[in-house]
Motif scaffolding. Sequence first.
Motif, PDB file in Angstrom:
ATOM      1  N   THR A  20     126.075  76.212 132.887  1.00 39.68           N
ATOM      2  CA  THR A  20     124.671  76.545 132.632  1.00 39.68           C
ATOM      3  C   THR A  20     123.856  76.657 133.910  1.00 39.68           C
ATOM      4  O   THR A  20     122.720  77.145 133.884  1.00 39.68           O
ATOM      5  CB  THR A  20     124.023  75.500 131.712  1.00 39.68           C
ATOM      6  OG1 THR A  20     124.117  74.205 132.320  1.00 39.68           O
ATOM      7  CG2 THR A  20     124.709  75.480 130.351  1.00 39.68           C
ATOM      8  N   ARG A  21     124.415  76.224 135.036  1.00 41.38           N
ATOM      9  CA  ARG A  21     123.691  76.309 136.308  1.00 41.38           C
ATOM     10  C   ARG A  21     124.703  76.252 137.451  1.00 41.38           C
ATOM     11  O   ARG A  21     125.894  76.059 137.257  1.00 41.38           O
ATOM     12  CB  ARG A  21     122.690  75.161 136.444  1.00 41.38           C
ATOM     13  CG  ARG A  21     123.333  73.787 136.397  1.00 41.38           C
ATOM     14  CD  ARG A  21     122.314  72.675 136.491  1.00 41.38           C
ATOM     15  NE  ARG A  21     122.954  71.362 136.511  1.00 41.38           N
ATOM     16  CZ  ARG A  21     122.303  70.229 136.700  1.00 41.38           C
ATOM     17  NH1 ARG A  21     120.989  70.249 136.897  1.00 41.38           N
ATOM     18  NH2 ARG A  21     122.949  69.084 136.702  1.00 41.38           N
ATOM     19  N   ARG A  25     127.645  78.779 136.671  1.00 35.77           N
ATOM     20  CA  ARG A  25     126.885  79.937 136.195  1.00 35.77           C
ATOM     21  C   ARG A  25     127.181  81.164 137.050  1.00 35.77           C
ATOM     22  O   ARG A  25     127.346  82.274 136.535  1.00 35.77           O
ATOM     23  CB  ARG A  25     125.393  79.608 136.226  1.00 35.77           C
ATOM     24  CG  ARG A  25     124.495  80.771 135.843  1.00 35.77           C
ATOM     25  CD  ARG A  25     123.051  80.339 135.842  1.00 35.77           C
ATOM     26  NE  ARG A  25     122.151  81.477 135.801  1.00 35.77           N
ATOM     27  CZ  ARG A  25     121.089  81.564 135.018  1.00 35.77           C
ATOM     28  NH1 ARG A  25     120.794  80.584 134.186  1.00 35.77           N
ATOM     29  NH2 ARG A  25     120.300  82.619 135.064  1.00 35.77           N
ATOM     30  N   ALA A  51     121.159  80.437 129.341  1.00 38.84           N
ATOM     31  CA  ALA A  51     121.818  80.946 130.550  1.00 38.84           C
ATOM     32  C   ALA A  51     122.555  82.245 130.261  1.00 38.84           C
ATOM     33  O   ALA A  51     122.516  83.190 131.066  1.00 38.84           O
ATOM     34  CB  ALA A  51     122.776  79.893 131.089  1.00 38.84           C
ATOM     35  N   THR A 204     123.461  73.681 145.719  1.00 38.16           N
ATOM     36  CA  THR A 204     123.192  73.545 144.293  1.00 38.16           C
ATOM     37  C   THR A 204     122.413  72.255 144.074  1.00 38.16           C
ATOM     38  O   THR A 204     122.127  71.511 145.008  1.00 38.16           O
ATOM     39  CB  THR A 204     124.497  73.491 143.491  1.00 38.16           C
ATOM     40  OG1 THR A 204     125.241  72.341 143.903  1.00 38.16           O
ATOM     41  CG2 THR A 204     125.334  74.751 143.712  1.00 38.16           C
TER      42      THR A 204
END
Length: 245
Positions: A20-21, A25, A51, A204
Amino acid sequence: MPPTSAARTATTVSLVTGATRGIGREVVRQLAALGHTALLTGRSPDAARRAADELREGGRDGARPDVRPLWLDVTDDRSVAIAAAQVADEFGRLDVLVNNAGIAYDTGQHAVTADLRAVREAAETNLYGPWRTAIAFVPLLRASAHPRLVNVSSEAGSLANMGGGTPAFAASKAALNALTRMLAAELRADGVLVNAVCPGWVATDMGGPGGRPVAEGAASVLYAVTLPDDGPTGGFFRDGRPLPW
């Protein structure tokens, strides 16, 4: 409704955990750009759906990448089993499994004073999560003509270079590397290429500012995803170059 034969054979079907990130992602985005049917999974169904919607809307030249959300919590046996059943029902196989979900870069800890509760929590996601997911999806990988299993690890888990600090993260990633070797040996006869990849220090939420761009870290993962059938298995790589175990 059972899947049609076209749905079962159309494109490369790839699944990324913890997507999701961050790196996960971006791996999904790059896979979809290659034409894969990319299954974007996350612990939160809503986060996975958002997402996936954003990545589909972000396609270039009006194209809508084939990104599909899927609930999958690697720490939850039931969630993993449900996800595997859904993939089996819709596609009948899985071509690529990227075990990306990871936690606990515990910079404030030391091995001699470690909170073992934090170590156990890290192992649940960083080791048992990929292990649980591999067990569930190996039958679907065996049904693929060109199966790939990629464990997103870290050079922090390299015994050759290991020092002190980040004990939960380093120990769990070292164990993930060991799992990679075992799976590679056991799945070699089935043609499943199993490798560990270090994406490097990436900017990140986990890695923090100052790292390399997320796209570069994800590209390091894509190396192992896109290996030819005669490519290496049981290896540990960053940017396509071997790392010491």
